[in-house]
Design a protein around this motif. Structure first.
Motif, PDB file in Angstrom:
ATOM      1  N   GLU A 100       0.828  -1.207   0.000  1.00  0.00           N
ATOM      2  CA  GLU A 100       0.000   0.000   0.000  1.00  0.00           C
ATOM      3  C   GLU A 100       0.864   1.261   0.000  1.00  0.00           C
ATOM      4  N   SER A 117       1.070   3.798  -3.163  1.00  0.00           N
ATOM      5  CA  SER A 117       0.659   5.186  -2.947  1.00  0.00           C
ATOM      6  C   SER A 117       1.671   6.156  -3.538  1.00  0.00           C
ATOM      7  N   LYS A 118       2.958   5.862  -3.366  1.00  0.00           N
ATOM      8  CA  LYS A 118       4.003   6.715  -3.926  1.00  0.00           C
ATOM      9  C   LYS A 118       4.020   6.637  -5.451  1.00  0.00           C
ATOM     10  N   ARG A 165       1.521   6.126  -7.345  1.00  0.00           N
ATOM     11  CA  ARG A 165       0.334   6.812  -7.864  1.00  0.00           C
ATOM     12  C   ARG A 165       0.457   8.325  -7.807  1.00  0.00           C
ATOM     13  N   GLN A 166       1.400   8.839  -7.031  1.00  0.00           N
ATOM     14  CA  GLN A 166       1.549  10.280  -6.861  1.00  0.00           C
ATOM     15  C   GLN A 166       2.984  10.711  -7.181  1.00  0.00           C
ATOM     16  N   ARG A 180      -7.331   4.699  -8.247  1.00  0.00           N
ATOM     17  CA  ARG A 180      -7.253   5.056  -6.833  1.00  0.00           C
ATOM     18  C   ARG A 180      -8.006   4.013  -6.015  1.00  0.00           C
ATOM     19  N   THR A 187      -8.545   0.756  -3.262  1.00  0.00           N
ATOM     20  CA  THR A 187      -8.016  -0.602  -3.078  1.00  0.00           C
ATOM     21  C   THR A 187      -8.717  -1.647  -3.947  1.00  0.00           C
TER      22      THR A 187
END
Length: 236
Positions: A144, A148-149, A151-152, A212, A214
């Motif tokens: 996760e 997250s990193k 995705r951004q 975005r 889960t």
């Protein structure tokens, strides 16, 4: 015009060439033809006979074909920031990223060689264990955090910009590896240089990074665990 001129920069041309050559090699190894006969014969040869160098080459091709498409948005984001600051470094970023995946290819090839020499490469239990590992990892905190990193990318680069492109490339590669290594490892059972497996895995890993929430990671995890249960049930 700035975006168009950037796309002709040496590191972008190298990325395009790497992607085209990697997928061309996978296609040639999967489709009966004279063009890919040598590579196809290499892929069909048992791992223990191929040797470590040959396995490393195949995992390098797989890594380039599967991971470069998922990293292109991050590379483009870096160049956007570099353009606004009048700096460069895209080539060093890509080089740092590549070093991480070269390391992964060497490790994956070594694991495949050990499995072949131990006589468990075709084991249903190994396949089930890898599916359980990949499925469980989809629900882990490490997965996760890394996803997250990925995705951004804008946030990622702003946080680490002072490190310079080379170190950011290494960090980006490590983050990407932390996100995708378990799914990539399924190549040990999905088939090295398998066009079908690689196309599906690339699609799923790209969807993970472009969406975005889960839903996609959880669906992939449940599919892996279900596959493991099917294999285990078939042996009992």
């Amino acid at each position: 015009m700035r975006h168009l001129s950037r796309m002709t920069a040496p590191h972008w041309l190298a990325l395009y060439a790497g992607l085209i050559l990697a997928w061309a090699a996978v296609w040639a190894a999967s489709v009966p033809s004279n063009w890919g006969a040598a590579l196809r014969d290499l892929c069909l040869t048992p791992a223990a006979q191929v040797g470590l160098p040959g396995l490393v080459v195949m995992w390098l091709i797989m890594s380039a074909a599967m991971m470069l498409p998922t990293a292109l948005p991050a590379f483009a984001t870096h160049d956007d920031i570099a353009d606004t600051q009048g700096t460069g470094g895209g080539a060093r970023l890509v080089a740092g990223y590549g070093v991480i995946w070269i390391g992964f290819a060497v490790i994956a090839a070594g694991v495949q060689m050990l499995a072949a020499r131990a006589g468990v490469a075709e084991s249903v239990w190994l396949a089930a264990a890898l599916l359980i590992l990949a499925g469980g990892y989809q629900f882990s905190a490490i997965k996760e955090a890394c996803l997250s990193k990925c995705r951004q990318p804008l946030t990622f680069f702003m946080q680490h910009w002072d490190e310079g492109p080379w170190r950011m490339g290494l960090r980006l590669g490590a983050t990407c590896l932390g996100c995708c290594w378990a799914l990539m490892a399924l190549g040990l059972i999905g088939g090295t240089m398998s066009l079908g497996f690689m196309a599906l895995a690339t699609l799923l890993m790209t969807l993970e990074k472009l969406t975005r929430g889960t839903l996609v990671p959880s669906a992939i995890g449940l599919a892996c665990l279900t596959g493991a249960g099917y294999l285990i049930g078939g042996t009992l």
